[in-house]
Enzyme design. Structure first.
Site, PDB file in Angstrom:
ATOM      1  N   GLY A 277       0.859  -1.158  -0.044  1.00 41.08           N
ATOM      2  CA  GLY A 277       0.038   0.095  -0.008  1.00 41.08           C
ATOM      3  C   GLY A 277       0.972   1.318   0.118  1.00 41.08           C
ATOM      4  N   CYS A 278       0.147   2.351  -0.640  1.00 46.64           N
ATOM      5  CA  CYS A 278       0.947   3.560  -0.458  1.00 46.64           C
ATOM      6  C   CYS A 278       1.453   4.328   0.739  1.00 46.64           C
ATOM      7  CB  CYS A 278       0.250   4.594  -1.146  1.00 46.64           C
ATOM      8  SG  CYS A 278      -1.464   4.920  -0.842  1.00 46.64           S
ATOM      9  N   TYR A 279       0.474   4.154   1.793  1.00 47.17           N
ATOM     10  CA  TYR A 279       0.895   4.830   3.275  1.00 47.17           C
ATOM     11  C   TYR A 279       1.806   3.845   3.774  1.00 47.17           C
ATOM     12  CZ  TYR A 279      -3.044   7.887   3.863  1.00 47.17           C
ATOM     13  OH  TYR A 279      -3.978   9.111   3.797  1.00 47.17           O
ATOM     14  N   ALA A 280       1.684   2.387   3.474  1.00 46.73           N
ATOM     15  CA  ALA A 280       2.415   1.410   3.977  1.00 46.73           C
ATOM     16  C   ALA A 280       3.861   1.446   3.652  1.00 46.73           C
ATOM     17  CB  ALA A 280       1.840   0.044   3.674  1.00 46.73           C
TER      18      ALA A 280
END
Lengths: 335, 335, 335, 335
Positions: B144-147
């Site tokens: 994921g992007c935030y991850a």
């Protein structure tokens, strides 16, 4: 009618004071000073005040009942002793009188304080925490914008005695908080599509937050404060990461906030604080969520109103015995 | 030439994959599927691809060497078993294959997982942490992007064994991270002059961050993750509040980061990470500051590139034995 | 005290009416209707109204002296005849009553008009041009936002008889002008870093601008109107390209504008109109520059205030015999 | 490999040149000069170039095959004669060599031209209009950003001989077009929620547009040019109001545009030009609509790429006999 003057009327907080005071029912703007614009019409420098403020900028404030000092840091402590000696009540928006403790001032502001006498008597002007003291004050130190949003968000948990003193604060501010002087950081091409953290752990509002929270709660927190510039013009969201020292359900923690601010005209507990709901108004919203023993407390304000000029007018109302909400009684924009 | 297909080519990550792959020196986009746009020219739906992608959207992917699956959550786990059975390597951008642990998937995604067999063998596609596994993988779960931003910022301190496991993450994302479907939260009049926290402590990237950091460092952190929508189109800044369990000077902590990412083509230690320096590129910047025993670690990426499609291409390069930087070798915009 | 109701209180213009009316000194909001939110507290739907509007949304408006109709197009002409029959004065914000001329309505709005009787008597609610008619009106058609900015900018030159009737208008609007319903065009990732022209030459405000300018000046212009969505929340700048039919110096042309709006409480000639100077207020600024026989006239407003709800309140004040500026007497934000 | 140098590498166009050239397959950046940063690593000043440009800023450009001159106006005409005398081909991005006509230069730029000899031979570097001349040029004057967008939008109608020469241009530019020096106009709190027209009828790109269009079409237009600052970082939309001198259907006018730019690698006719479709690329989109005998022509570019550094590289490719698209072959971002 009560007369007020604004020292330093060119900048954003000076203009914002005039915007609010020009339609205040109980006071009149008698004078606005400006080093650079003396002699010019105020409404030529701030065209939005046309029809509302019909005076020229002057060099000196003249005879007024109360003075707002919206100068750069360091200038205020030169001006205020002279005003106090003339019996003029003062509200300082510059930061010069926020610490009772001279070493703290000198450590964080990097200069000697030239007016220790008045510093000692200055009252920290956050009405929701220190209303009674403000009522009797002759000199009020108006809180910083970040400080206001953060203190309102943290105070209930500290007061309730259930907060670990190590608090991390991630604050996001609109660009008007940086004032009117262009700089690399506030250059649109630089900041317009970015989020820019700065002064990590070294911002001057850090000791102010710690001091005010201790005065109010008796507990001295250690705040790690990280401000971020975000590409909006007005508004602050302060996000405070606080560990709890007791087991409480989320609704119990939220009830602490509701009770703390019950009846307050300008500070409201809501589940989802929103910058747009307070922008252009003197209102603040606070909220809190918990995940186990970890709380996230939020505070939102308009940095130029509740974070500066609106709060100063709220203090003025208290100092002059006016209705606390006079001239400030309007909702945020919402959209 | 190696051929690739994109399942779900209408959305932002599908279009971004096509943008990157269309000028990749070693692979060819053989097909792009779309439920809603099958039969239309890709460049009519994504006009910026005119002259670069000259195919029509189709219903099925056909015969390709590798498939990117950029469908909504839940759809990918229906498609991927069929592709795997045909011997097509897969990179899933949807989140369906990020957890090896079925109960964690089902808890956070709220549905049964229909493909436990492939789930077991999926490799978490963050090359800087799991490069060797990705090289040998037939199925990669793209992070994921935030991850991505958060893991890169936290990993060095956890690996060094000097981080308290309770970590607070305050992440700020541009609006393209929410995908192409209009919603109240991403409506410009609602979000354009605001900072909007959401899914406090409940965002699905939370367990993903915890899992990846544990796999890499052996230490399982407890992450309190607070995402915020900020009014920029592309970019993420993840700010991680980490308490240190040892006394180190700031430069010693920074040296840990420099060593961790030394030689990495796409992840760089810098003192002041900047979204604009990485935007439109596959680069990430990480930085760290300390105040006593408290650290603030930063990670910045373009959410659509290193946070999604660029990282998927980086994984593809590794899976296919190509040069890791092929098709991705370009600086961020800077301005 | 005079009572008013708002039909369609959920949307942006409905909320904005409530924001303004809640602190109006002479009227009281007796009711707000909403199809989707009937039964809910208004301040739960519009949290910024907490402490200002303490009623629930209802299905029907009840007994009021005046009704604001802020429904979608087409709904207003169903509601208004019923209200008029009950003797309730109406201000329609929807566009249904802006044309006296039924064929023009039906051509541009694409539907039959179901209330020709009241249409005939409706007064176009732009006070600076049609003040006397508004005073005597029972039904006012509140002008469109783009129309307000454009008409104010063009009217003086047409009235002076020195404008060629072919006028090109390039208007820029903030996204709140599109209302509260999310759409592809107002999706932040789509519009947040762009300027998007739309409805080139076909926007419904075109005939409205032509009609109002003809009513005021006697000259019927042919307007080519090009609206653009710009990534700001509030504000319109309308730029009007007008060829002059006489040789005048720039200062002579500017004097025509100054004279036209002299004494107006809400419309001001300034050399450099600024959106920020009027935003959040009912003020408009107009300006004009000339290059030879070509003039560029500018108009700026806040689309939700002078472009919608504020202007409606200004009309209400006139219709009810109140002070025209009541409840609207505040400067724009400036910053 | 061919070597190039950049004179004035600190600013936005200098950095953008380095960003593009650093991954150009056929040339090498041998030197970058900077008055203020000589001696510093380029990638310390422009951190996004880390790993791509590994040289220090110098005082002088040294021995190169071609020089890009990205200095402020007035400095270029001091530097270029020296470079030309050394046999170095030059591309000037400053504006000093855009007019063959000295009086026009001196009128609009307000200073004497010190290099009339080279001025005479400079070629205006808009490849889609003047490709053959650029191929043989030793000195190219790179077009202005507004000029590029406007000329591309107007040229087909003028060339076709169906345009009235009086053209009104309403152009909207992102803030990066103003360069890297902070100013009041580009201060985020001032421009971030506004649209600001400036230099109405007096912008220096006006005579440049007129000259280039005349050179290309034989018809000399009289352009009234109104630039507007909009709160985006990159991108220009130029909207051109043109009256037609013949009766043509809309599709006939559109066909003129399609034919004009058929086969062009970087300029494309589309019905709805979009800034996001070209941003971060060297592509331009043009479109045209007609209402009777009135046309609205649109041009969009990224002001720093096709409007400055990308177009300069395109010219370099032509001057050096390289493939015209070398180093520029990438789609716009789309989102």
């Amino acid at each position: 009618m009560t007369t007020v003057g604004i020292i330093g009327g060119t900048g954003y907080t000076g203009g914002e004071l005039a915007r609010i005071l020009s339609v205040h029912p109980d006071v009149e703007i008698a004078s606005m000073t400006s080093r650079s614009n003396a002699g010019k019409k105020v409404s030529d420098v701030h065209p939005y005040l046309k029809g509302y403020v019909d005076i020229d900028f002057t060099d000196s404030i003249g005879d007024v009942d109360l003075a707002f000092v919206a100068t750069p840091r360091g200038v205020a402590m030169e001006e205020i002793p002279k005003l106090m000696d003339r019996g003029i009540k003062c509200i300082d928006l510059s930061g010069d009188y926020r610490f009772h403790d001279i070493p703290t001032y000198e450590l964080w502001y990097g200069k000697r304080h030239s007016d220790p006498k008045n510093l000692k008597n200055a009252v920290y002007g956050l009405p929701e925490l220190f209303r009674d003291k403000i009522k009797g004050a002759d000199l009020v130190a108006n809180p910083g914008c970040y400080a206001t949003a953060t203190i309102l968000a943290c105070a209930p948990l500290l007061k309730a005695g259930i907060a670990d003193p190590l608090i991390d604060v991630d604050a996001k501010s609109g660009t008007s908080g940086a004032g009117m002087t262009p700089s690399e950081r506030t250059h649109h091409a630089h900041c317009g599509e970015s989020v820019i953290p700065y002064s990590v752990g070294t911002h001057r509002h850090t000791p102010e937050i710690e001091m005010a929270l201790k005065m109010f709660s008796g507990v001295e927190p250690e705040v790690l404060f990280v401000p971020n510039l975000v590409p909006i013009v007005r508004g602050i969201l302060s996000t405070c990461y606080i560990r709890l020292t007791a087991d409480l359900r989320e609704d119990e923690v939220q009830a602490i906030y509701q009770k703390q601010y019950e009846g307050e005209p300008f500070v409201h507990y809501v589940d989802e604080p929103s910058i747009r709901d307070v922008v252009a108004s003197n209102h603040a919203q606070v909220g809190v969520r918990t995940i186990g023993r970890r709380a996230v407390a939020f505070g939102t304000i308009d940095n130029l109103v509740k974070g500066a000029s609106g709060q100063a007018v709220q203090c003025m109302n208290l100092m002059l015995g006016l209705k606390e909400t006079a001239g400030l009684n309007a909702p945020g924009l919402g959209v």
